[in-house]
Design an enzyme around this catalytic site. Structure first.
Site, PDB file in Angstrom:
ATOM      1  N   GLY A 117       0.799  -1.222   0.000  1.00  0.00           N
ATOM      2  CA  GLY A 117       0.000   0.000   0.000  1.00  0.00           C
ATOM      3  C   GLY A 117       0.825   1.263   0.000  1.00  0.00           C
ATOM      4  O   GLY A 117       0.438   2.270  -0.606  1.00  0.00           O
ATOM      5  N   GLU A 142       9.135   9.211 -28.902  1.00  0.00           N
ATOM      6  CA  GLU A 142      10.176   8.778 -29.848  1.00  0.00           C
ATOM      7  C   GLU A 142       9.855   7.407 -30.451  1.00  0.00           C
ATOM      8  O   GLU A 142      10.751   6.599 -30.701  1.00  0.00           O
ATOM      9  CB  GLU A 142      11.559   8.833 -29.200  1.00  0.00           C
ATOM     10  CG  GLU A 142      11.942  10.263 -28.857  1.00  0.00           C
ATOM     11  CD  GLU A 142      13.388  10.446 -28.432  1.00  0.00           C
ATOM     12  OE1 GLU A 142      14.261   9.778 -28.977  1.00  0.00           O
ATOM     13  OE2 GLU A 142      13.617  11.289 -27.546  1.00  0.00           O
ATOM     14  N   THR A 152       6.257   4.701 -30.360  1.00  0.00           N
ATOM     15  CA  THR A 152       5.609   3.793 -29.415  1.00  0.00           C
ATOM     16  C   THR A 152       6.177   2.379 -29.537  1.00  0.00           C
ATOM     17  O   THR A 152       6.850   2.033 -30.509  1.00  0.00           O
ATOM     18  CB  THR A 152       4.099   3.732 -29.677  1.00  0.00           C
ATOM     19  OG1 THR A 152       3.894   3.205 -31.001  1.00  0.00           O
ATOM     20  CG2 THR A 152       3.457   5.113 -29.575  1.00  0.00           C
ATOM     21  N   SER A 153       5.847   1.549 -28.557  1.00  0.00           N
ATOM     22  CA  SER A 153       6.288   0.153 -28.614  1.00  0.00           C
ATOM     23  C   SER A 153       5.754  -0.535 -29.870  1.00  0.00           C
ATOM     24  O   SER A 153       6.435  -1.375 -30.474  1.00  0.00           O
ATOM     25  CB  SER A 153       5.811  -0.603 -27.364  1.00  0.00           C
ATOM     26  OG  SER A 153       6.475  -0.128 -26.208  1.00  0.00           O
TER      27      SER A 153
END
Length: 392
Positions: A347, A370, A372-373
């Site tokens: 938590g 720069e 995306t995946s």
């Protein structure tokens, strides 16, 4: 580690630069992280210290006033800078990276003479203005236009999410000069002073994380530019400049992700070794140890990968696939490591002011900018197929 022979900085000199940067991060920035988050601003004295260390121009060649680090050395520095608030690296990231490298690699002698020294010193903040609402990871969809009028160019369009836009002195702007054709993408790059008539910077964006790193929309309305503002003096340089600069930047971002993941790991190990549950140190629980093991494995794999990708770039062995592989793996890895760090903390890891909560939010952006995946996967896959076809 031994750096490539193409570097203009000797190993012993670089070792001192790296040591100074590490001290700067650990002693001048880490204790100020909460201040940066609370104020959404990097303190002026931290900015000044970064200038004094030469960090605004570490990747700019020495002939133009920079430190002259090559990419093999750049990634070592980036892994140190990633250890703290990413806003600090963002202050000078575009000067050294996607904006500065366009000038280093593709500018005319006159353009380099005019801009690179002040960029390297930090007197000028350069901003890379590529992204638009319909053109992000793939510049081919650009709508910003540049029209020739006599010897001048007139620029119209709007850019989004432009890093350092509220602070920028110079925008490196990508614009379409013609439809894509057999001769090229029809995209050129222009050097636009921030105070040019017709340039307007919007309010800074309210983001999920990376407090202190400011982004904003930038609009260009009938901005008139002289012929000397065209990077490289050629309309057809722009797309290649964008692709090259982005590919190099992807290796740097991968290294930044490794640094952030290392910090998340260190915070996790420290917490696991001291926090107790039912009178037992939680690090003694095997399932907690398993999470730490997965974090450590990701960090070491990422570090090895990014160093290899940087070496291949410097040696001109692979400037297409390896940068995308490094960015894809390392940014996804950093997200996983940060997620595990919150889990280890339980938590408390979800509470503002705990470093792993900040890291969790900050590293999420690394998988977006720069390229995306998803774009990295397309680049990797398409180039593998292209390579195989060429060998038939």
């Amino acid at each position: 580690m031994t750096t490539s022979s193409v570097s203009s900085v000797d190993d012993d000199v670089f070792a001192e630069i790296l040591a100074q940067t590490r001290r700067f991060v650990r002693t001048a920035v880490v204790p100020r992280e909460q201040e940066i988050l609370d104020t959404d601003q990097v303190p002026d004295d931290v900015r000044a210290a970064a200038k004094d260390l030469g960090l605004f121009g570490y990747a700019i060649p020495q002939e133009w006033g920079g430190l002259g680090l090559n990419l093999v050395q750049d990634v070592e520095l980036a892994m140190e800078l990633g250890y703290t608030c990413l806003a600090v690296r963002s202050m000078f990231g575009t000067n050294n990276g996607i904006a500065g490298q366009v000038l280093v690699g593709f500018g005319t002698d006159e353009q380099r003479e005019r801009w690179l020294a002040p960029i390297a010193s930090g007197a000028v903040v350069a901003s890379f203005a590529l992204t638009e609402s319909g053109a992000g990871s793939n510049p081919a969809g650009l709508r910003t236009k540049a029209v020739r009028e006599g010897d001048d160019w007139v620029l119209d369009g709007q850019k989004r999410f432009i890093t350092n836009a509220p602070l920028a002195d110079l925008f490196v702007v990508f614009a379409r000069t013609r439809p894509a054709d057999a001769d090229g993408a029809g995209i050129a790059v222009f050097l636009v002073p921030a105070d040019a008539a017709g340039v307007e910077v919007g309010a800074k964006d309210a983001k999920m994380g990376q407090e202190g790193a400011w982004t904003a929309d930038v609009s260009f309305s009938q901005v008139r530019l002289p012929a000397a503002a065209l990077v490289g003096g050629s309309e057809d340089i722009g797309y290649r400049a964008a692709m090259t600069s982005l590919a190099r930047g992807r290796i740097h971002i991968a290294a930044l992700a490794v640094g952030a993941a290392q910090r998340a790991l260190d915070e996790s190990v420290s917490y696991a070794a001291t926090a107790t549950q039912g009178g037992t140190v939680i690090g003694d629980f095997q399932l907690v140890q398993a999470m730490l093991a997965d974090q450590q494995t990701g960090v070491l794999a990422g570090r090895a990968l990014v160093r290899d990708a940087a070496r291949q770039w410097v040696d001109n062995e692979d400037r297409r696939i390896a940068p995308s592989v490094a960015k894809l793996f390392c940014t996804e890895m950093a997200g996983n490591v940060a997620d595990l760090a919150v889990q280890v903390h339980g938590g408390s890891g979800y509470i503002r002011g705990v470093p792993v909560e900040r890291i969790y939010r900050e590293v999420r952006l690394l998988r977006l900018y720069e390229g995306t995946s998803e774009i990295q996967r397309l680049i990797i896959g398409s180039n593998l197929v292209k390579r195989a076809k060429s060998q038939r």
